[in-house]
Design a protein around this motif. Structure first.
Motif, PDB file in Angstrom:
ATOM      1  N   GLU A   1       0.833  -1.213   0.000  1.00 53.85           N
ATOM      2  CA  GLU A   1       0.000   0.000   0.000  1.00 53.85           C
ATOM      3  C   GLU A   1       0.862   1.256   0.000  1.00 53.85           C
ATOM      4  N   ALA A   2       1.947   1.237   0.790  1.00 55.52           N
ATOM      5  CA  ALA A   2       2.850   2.391   0.819  1.00 55.52           C
ATOM      6  C   ALA A   2       3.530   2.569  -0.530  1.00 55.52           C
ATOM      7  N   ILE A   3       3.931   1.473  -1.146  1.00 58.98           N
ATOM      8  CA  ILE A   3       4.555   1.559  -2.468  1.00 58.98           C
ATOM      9  C   ILE A   3       3.564   2.083  -3.501  1.00 58.98           C
ATOM     10  N   ALA A   4       2.308   1.712  -3.387  1.00 62.53           N
ATOM     11  CA  ALA A   4       1.278   2.244  -4.294  1.00 62.53           C
ATOM     12  C   ALA A   4       1.139   3.755  -4.111  1.00 62.53           C
ATOM     13  N   ARG A   5       1.198   4.225  -2.861  1.00 68.68           N
ATOM     14  CA  ARG A   5       1.140   5.671  -2.616  1.00 68.68           C
ATOM     15  C   ARG A   5       2.357   6.361  -3.217  1.00 68.68           C
ATOM     16  N   TYR A   6       3.541   5.747  -3.039  1.00 66.75           N
ATOM     17  CA  TYR A   6       4.756   6.306  -3.639  1.00 66.75           C
ATOM     18  C   TYR A   6       4.619   6.389  -5.165  1.00 66.75           C
ATOM     19  N   SER A   7       4.118   5.329  -5.768  1.00 70.76           N
ATOM     20  CA  SER A   7       3.998   5.286  -7.230  1.00 70.76           C
ATOM     21  C   SER A   7       3.123   6.417  -7.754  1.00 70.76           C
ATOM     22  N   LYS A   8       2.041   6.725  -7.054  1.00 68.04           N
ATOM     23  CA  LYS A   8       1.174   7.845  -7.469  1.00 68.04           C
ATOM     24  C   LYS A   8       1.919   9.169  -7.370  1.00 68.04           C
ATOM     25  N   ILE A   9       2.624   9.350  -6.257  1.00 73.86           N
ATOM     26  CA  ILE A   9       3.406  10.580  -6.071  1.00 73.86           C
ATOM     27  C   ILE A   9       4.484  10.670  -7.150  1.00 73.86           C
ATOM     28  N   ASN A  10       5.206   9.592  -7.362  1.00 67.89           N
ATOM     29  CA  ASN A  10       6.282   9.552  -8.344  1.00 67.89           C
ATOM     30  C   ASN A  10       5.772   9.901  -9.744  1.00 67.89           C
ATOM     31  N   ARG A  11       4.666   9.290 -10.120  1.00 66.39           N
ATOM     32  CA  ARG A  11       4.088   9.542 -11.448  1.00 66.39           C
ATOM     33  C   ARG A  11       3.722  11.019 -11.612  1.00 66.39           C
ATOM     34  N   ARG A  12       3.144  11.617 -10.556  1.00 61.71           N
ATOM     35  CA  ARG A  12       2.763  13.033 -10.608  1.00 61.71           C
ATOM     36  C   ARG A  12       3.995  13.923 -10.766  1.00 61.71           C
ATOM     37  N   TYR A  13       5.073  13.579 -10.076  1.00 59.38           N
ATOM     38  CA  TYR A  13       6.304  14.380 -10.182  1.00 59.38           C
ATOM     39  C   TYR A  13       6.900  14.309 -11.589  1.00 59.38           C
ATOM     40  N   TRP A  14       6.907  13.113 -12.189  1.00 61.55           N
ATOM     41  CA  TRP A  14       7.450  12.993 -13.546  1.00 61.55           C
ATOM     42  C   TRP A  14       6.570  13.734 -14.555  1.00 61.55           C
ATOM     43  N   GLU A  15       5.269  13.765 -14.335  1.00 61.09           N
ATOM     44  CA  GLU A  15       4.373  14.539 -15.211  1.00 61.09           C
ATOM     45  C   GLU A  15       4.688  16.026 -15.104  1.00 61.09           C
ATOM     46  N   LYS A  16       4.978  16.488 -13.890  1.00 63.75           N
ATOM     47  CA  LYS A  16       5.339  17.900 -13.710  1.00 63.75           C
ATOM     48  C   LYS A  16       6.647  18.220 -14.436  1.00 63.75           C
ATOM     49  N   LEU A  17       7.579  17.274 -14.447  1.00 70.46           N
ATOM     50  CA  LEU A  17       8.820  17.469 -15.198  1.00 70.46           C
ATOM     51  C   LEU A  17       8.508  17.595 -16.685  1.00 70.46           C
ATOM     52  N   GLU A  18       7.686  16.692 -17.202  1.00 73.55           N
ATOM     53  CA  GLU A  18       7.318  16.722 -18.618  1.00 73.55           C
ATOM     54  C   GLU A  18       6.624  18.025 -18.999  1.00 73.55           C
ATOM     55  N   ASN A  19       5.875  18.614 -18.050  1.00 70.69           N
ATOM     56  CA  ASN A  19       5.168  19.865 -18.301  1.00 70.69           C
ATOM     57  C   ASN A  19       6.032  21.094 -18.034  1.00 70.69           C
ATOM     58  N   GLY A  20       7.290  20.882 -17.661  1.00 70.61           N
ATOM     59  CA  GLY A  20       8.195  21.996 -17.411  1.00 70.61           C
ATOM     60  C   GLY A  20       7.968  22.679 -16.077  1.00 70.61           C
ATOM     61  N   GLU A  21       7.232  22.039 -15.175  1.00 67.10           N
ATOM     62  CA  GLU A  21       6.928  22.638 -13.878  1.00 67.10           C
ATOM     63  C   GLU A  21       8.015  22.380 -12.844  1.00 67.10           C
ATOM     64  N   LEU A  22       8.801  21.331 -13.035  1.00 69.97           N
ATOM     65  CA  LEU A  22       9.875  20.972 -12.106  1.00 69.97           C
ATOM     66  C   LEU A  22      11.120  20.598 -12.893  1.00 69.97           C
ATOM     67  N   THR A  23      12.260  20.705 -12.226  1.00 72.30           N
ATOM     68  CA  THR A  23      13.510  20.223 -12.815  1.00 72.30           C
ATOM     69  C   THR A  23      13.707  18.765 -12.391  1.00 72.30           C
ATOM     70  N   LYS A  24      14.612  18.063 -13.066  1.00 70.95           N
ATOM     71  CA  LYS A  24      14.862  16.668 -12.703  1.00 70.95           C
ATOM     72  C   LYS A  24      15.360  16.532 -11.257  1.00 70.95           C
ATOM     73  N   PRO A  25      16.296  17.373 -10.802  1.00 74.93           N
ATOM     74  CA  PRO A  25      16.700  17.269  -9.393  1.00 74.93           C
ATOM     75  C   PRO A  25      15.534  17.476  -8.421  1.00 74.93           C
ATOM     76  N   GLU A  26      14.612  18.380  -8.769  1.00 72.41           N
ATOM     77  CA  GLU A  26      13.435  18.597  -7.922  1.00 72.41           C
ATOM     78  C   GLU A  26      12.551  17.349  -7.884  1.00 72.41           C
ATOM     79  N   VAL A  27      12.454  16.656  -8.995  1.00 73.46           N
ATOM     80  CA  VAL A  27      11.666  15.427  -9.064  1.00 73.46           C
ATOM     81  C   VAL A  27      12.313  14.347  -8.206  1.00 73.46           C
TER      82      VAL A  27
END
Length: 100
Positions: free
Chosen positions: A39-65
């Motif tokens: 369950e914790a890994i599933a929560r991490y996966s959702k957070i992780n996916r959202r961060y990579w989407e923000k990178l793709e949208n130019g909202e975050l840098t890779k180090p921030e992700v």
């Protein structure tokens, strides 16, 4: 003449999700965080996916992700968020070392 070969190993030659799960569980033990449940890994996966989407949208840098995803995950799990940079550094190594 072929000058470059690109390999898409994620999901083809490498079961990335299994490697990710194994690496996170290994590091939870290493950092003294206790058991990391599915369950914790599933929560991490959702957070992780959202961060990579923000990178793709130019909202975050890779180090921030790379660090931000663990900071947010640790916060949701009630863990020490200051461990996020060191955890990410070890995660990068452990992910490559994990054989599943």
């Amino acid at each position: 003449m072929i000058t470059t070969i690109l390999w898409d190993v994620d999901g083809t030659l490498l079961d990335f999700l299994a490697a990710e799960k194994a690496a996170i569980r290994t590091l939870f033990a290493e950092f003294g965080f206790g058991e990391c449940t599915d369950e914790a890994i599933a929560r991490y996966s959702k957070i992780n996916r959202r961060y990579w989407e923000k990178l793709e949208n130019g909202e975050l840098t890779k180090p921030e992700v790379l660090v931000g995803r663990f900071r947010e995950f640790f916060e949701t799990e009630g863990l020490d968020v200051t461990a996020a940079p060191a955890f990410n550094e070890r995660y990068q190594v452990c992910l490559g070392d994990t054989i599943v």
